[in-house]
Every structure is written in structure tokens, then in C-alpha cells.
Design an enzyme around this catalytic site. Structure first.
Site, PDB file in Angstrom:
ATOM      1  NE  ARG A  13      -3.978  -0.057   1.153  1.00  0.00           N
ATOM      2  CZ  ARG A  13      -5.781  -0.839   0.953  1.00  0.00           C
ATOM      3  NH1 ARG A  13      -5.434  -1.840   1.020  1.00  0.00           N
ATOM      4  NH2 ARG A  13      -6.462  -0.268   1.394  1.00  0.00           N
ATOM      5  NE  ARG A  61     -16.657  -1.527  -0.894  1.00  0.00           N
ATOM      6  CZ  ARG A  61     -15.147  -1.661  -1.025  1.00  0.00           C
ATOM      7  NH1 ARG A  61     -14.737  -1.726  -2.063  1.00  0.00           N
ATOM      8  NH2 ARG A  61     -15.194  -0.333  -0.793  1.00  0.00           N
ATOM      9  NE  ARG A 112     -14.460  -2.201   3.261  1.00  0.00           N
ATOM     10  CZ  ARG A 112     -13.489  -2.143   2.388  1.00  0.00           C
ATOM     11  NH1 ARG A 112     -13.318  -2.764   0.945  1.00  0.00           N
ATOM     12  NH2 ARG A 112     -12.586  -1.045   2.955  1.00  0.00           N
TER      13      ARG A 112
HETATM   14  P1  AMP Z   1      -9.267  -2.691   1.977  1.00  0.00           P
HETATM   15  O1  AMP Z   1     -10.102  -3.680   1.727  1.00  0.00           O
HETATM   16  O2  AMP Z   1      -7.581  -3.258   0.930  1.00  0.00           O
HETATM   17  O3  AMP Z   1     -10.233  -1.561   0.898  1.00  0.00           O
HETATM   18  O4  AMP Z   1      -8.574  -1.784   3.187  1.00  0.00           O
HETATM   19  C1  AMP Z   1      -9.454  -1.651   4.412  1.00  0.00           C
HETATM   20  C2  AMP Z   1      -8.686  -1.128   5.450  1.00  0.00           C
HETATM   21  O5  AMP Z   1      -7.516  -2.083   6.378  1.00  0.00           O
HETATM   22  C3  AMP Z   1      -7.291   0.149   5.589  1.00  0.00           C
HETATM   23  O6  AMP Z   1      -8.234   0.900   5.287  1.00  0.00           O
HETATM   24  C4  AMP Z   1      -6.392   0.019   6.428  1.00  0.00           C
HETATM   25  O7  AMP Z   1      -6.930   0.171   7.076  1.00  0.00           O
HETATM   26  C5  AMP Z   1      -6.566  -2.106   6.215  1.00  0.00           C
HETATM   27  N1  AMP Z   1      -5.371  -2.124   5.258  1.00  0.00           N
HETATM   28  C6  AMP Z   1      -5.386  -3.110   4.045  1.00  0.00           C
HETATM   29  N2  AMP Z   1      -4.245  -3.263   3.565  1.00  0.00           N
HETATM   30  C7  AMP Z   1      -3.325  -2.846   4.438  1.00  0.00           C
HETATM   31  C8  AMP Z   1      -2.065  -2.509   3.468  1.00  0.00           C
HETATM   32  N3  AMP Z   1      -1.391  -3.015   2.747  1.00  0.00           N
HETATM   33  N4  AMP Z   1      -1.137  -2.103   4.582  1.00  0.00           N
HETATM   34  C9  AMP Z   1      -1.760  -0.749   5.891  1.00  0.00           C
HETATM   35  N5  AMP Z   1      -3.198  -0.596   6.255  1.00  0.00           N
HETATM   36  C10 AMP Z   1      -4.467  -2.098   5.677  1.00  0.00           C
END
Ligand code: AMP
Length: 228
Positions: free
Chosen positions: A93, A130, A162
Site C-alpha cells: 500500500r 458496495r 462496510r
Molecule cells: P481494503 O479492504 O483493501 O480497502 O482495506 C481496508 C482497510 O484495511 C484499509 O483502509 C486499512 O485500514 C487496512 N489495510 C488493508 N491493507 C493494508 C495495508 N497493506 N497496509 C495498511 N493498512 C491496510
């Protein structure tokens, strides 16, 4: 195809990474490693990682790198991910995570990095519609709901919006994408791994665009190896 396939999919929130990564994992029979899903499961199960992650996630902030790296390291080093390969969804990320991934795996091991491009006005619409299963994390939308009353087709769990799909958290995640994640495009271009794909259009059309691009690279790599 005999070699392991190791992929990364980049893209804004709502670009369709989750949906496309599931399709890629089925197509190549590789593990889908989604850090967001793993963290949401940790929060649901009340694990130590979950307790640490919950507040960051609710506000749309990134979890500290060392926590996420540890999760990815554990998942990539065992079972199907180790033997057949994986597709990383939501990781890395930021450039620091990408560098740590390189230290962990060595850069040549990643075959292709897909950058799934979708304009911001469209991702905002997708995020607004979503819905996810609160138990297993399966994704739906208001246009494609589960067959019965917001009850998950997979596990019977409740399908909800979500918790981090609020206006403030979405804006924060999109800002973080611009400042933290977008620099990865230049990072992987420099490593000659990046392929840009339009994520606009029907799910299956986007999916064939991605698979065609990946196959082209994988077959070329195999040709290069067999001609050595
Ligand atoms: P996502 O489902 O990928 O949108 O991730 C949801 C949340 O999980 C993000 O807003 C972050 O708080 C956390 N998260 C997911 N992947 C990462 C990552 N690689 N690094 C840091 N936080 C993450």
C-alpha cells in the site's frame, strides 16, 4: 503452465481489485491474499491484531507496516501460496511495504503488477453501492444483492455496508491512495513489472483484459527460460 504465478493488483478503493483478484485466483489456481479481508476477519474474531487494527480501519487510516507485513509473510510462505503462487490484493500500500516485500521475496519473483485504472467519480459510485457479508466478507452491491433478503449466499451471514464505507473514511482512503499508494506505479514501472489496465466495463471484460496481459508476459518468461 508449470511455473508459480505471483501477481500484485494495484488500484483505488472501489476499482474492482477484490472482484478481479478472485477471478485471477480461480483462473490460475493461486491463493488470493487480501490484506483488508484478513484484517476484517481479525477484527471480527477479536484477535490481538484485530484489536490493534480496528480503530485505524474505521477511520480509513493505514495499519502500521510491520503488522501487515507479518500477515503477508505468514500467508505467502505456506500451502498453495508457496507452491502455486498468489495474487496480492491491497498490499503493498506504500513504497516502504513494497521494499519490504522485495526483501522478503526478491523482486524477480513477482511476475506482473497490474494497475487497474478507474476514474474517481466511478469508484465513488461503486463504493456507495458496495455491500459485504459481515461474517465471511463476500462482496455484493445494491445492483447485485444476495438472492434472499441481504443474507449471504455463501454462509448465511448478514450482508451490510462496510464500516469504513462512510463519507469521511472513504475520502481519507482516497487521499491516502494518492499520497501513499500511487507512488507504487512509478516504483513497479522502474522494476519493469507494471501493466496498466482499464478497469471500466463489465467484470468479465475487464477480467479478460487482465488475463490476456498476464498470459502474454508469463508465456514470454517461459520462452525466455526454455531458450536459455
Ligand atoms: P481494503 O479492504 O483493501 O480497502 O482495506 C481496508 C482497510 O484495511 C484499509 O483502509 C486499512 O485500514 C487496512 N489495510 C488493508 N491493507 C493494508 C495495508 N497493506 N497496509 C495498511 N493498512 C491496510
Amino acid at each position: 503452465m508449470t511455473q508459480a504465478v505471483r501477481l500484485i493488483v494495484l488500484g483505488k478503493q472501489g476499482a474492482g481489485k477484490g472482484t478481479q483478484c478472485i477471478r485471477l485466483s480461480r483462473h490460475y489456481v493461486i491463493e488470493h491474499i487480501a490484506t483488508g479481508d484478513m484484517l476484517r476477519a481479525a477484527v471480527r474474531n477479536g484477535t490481538k491484531v484485530g484489536l490493534e487494527a480496528a480503530e485505524y480501519m474505521e477511520q480509513g487510516e493505514l495499519i502500521p507496516d510491520d503488522i501487515v507485513i507479518r500477515l503477508v509473510e505468514e500467508r505467502t510462505s505456506i500451502g498453495m501460496a508457496h507452491e502455486r503462487g498468489f495474487v496480492l490484493d491491497g498490499f503493498p500500500r506504500n513504497v516502504h511495504q513494497a521494499e519490504m516485500l522485495n526483501d522478503m521475496l526478491s523482486p524477480e519473483i513477482i511476475n506482473v503488477v497490474i494497475n487497474l485504472r478507474v476514474p474517481t467519480n466511478l469508484v465513488l459510485k461503486r463504493i456507495a453501492s458496495r455491500r459485504v457479508c459481515a461474517d465471511c466478507g463476500a462482496t455484493y452491491s445494491t445492483a447485485h444483492p444476495p438472492s434472499l433478503d441481504w443474507i449471504c449466499d455463501n454462509c448465511g451471514g448478514e450482508v451490510v455496508q462496510r464500516e469504513d464505507d462512510t463519507e469521511t473514511a472513504i475520502q481519507r482512503r482516497l487521499d491516502l491512495y494518492e499520497s501513499e499508494t500511487k507512488p507504487l506505479i512509478a516504483f513497479y514501472r522502474k522494476h519493469r513489472k507494471l501493466v496498466e489496465i482499464s478497469g471500466v466495463g463489465k467484470e468479465e471484460v475487464v477480467s479478460s483484459r487482465i488475463i490476456n496481459a498476464i498470459d502474454g508476459i508469463l508465456f514470454k518468461e517461459q520462452g525466455d527460460i526454455s531458450s536459455v
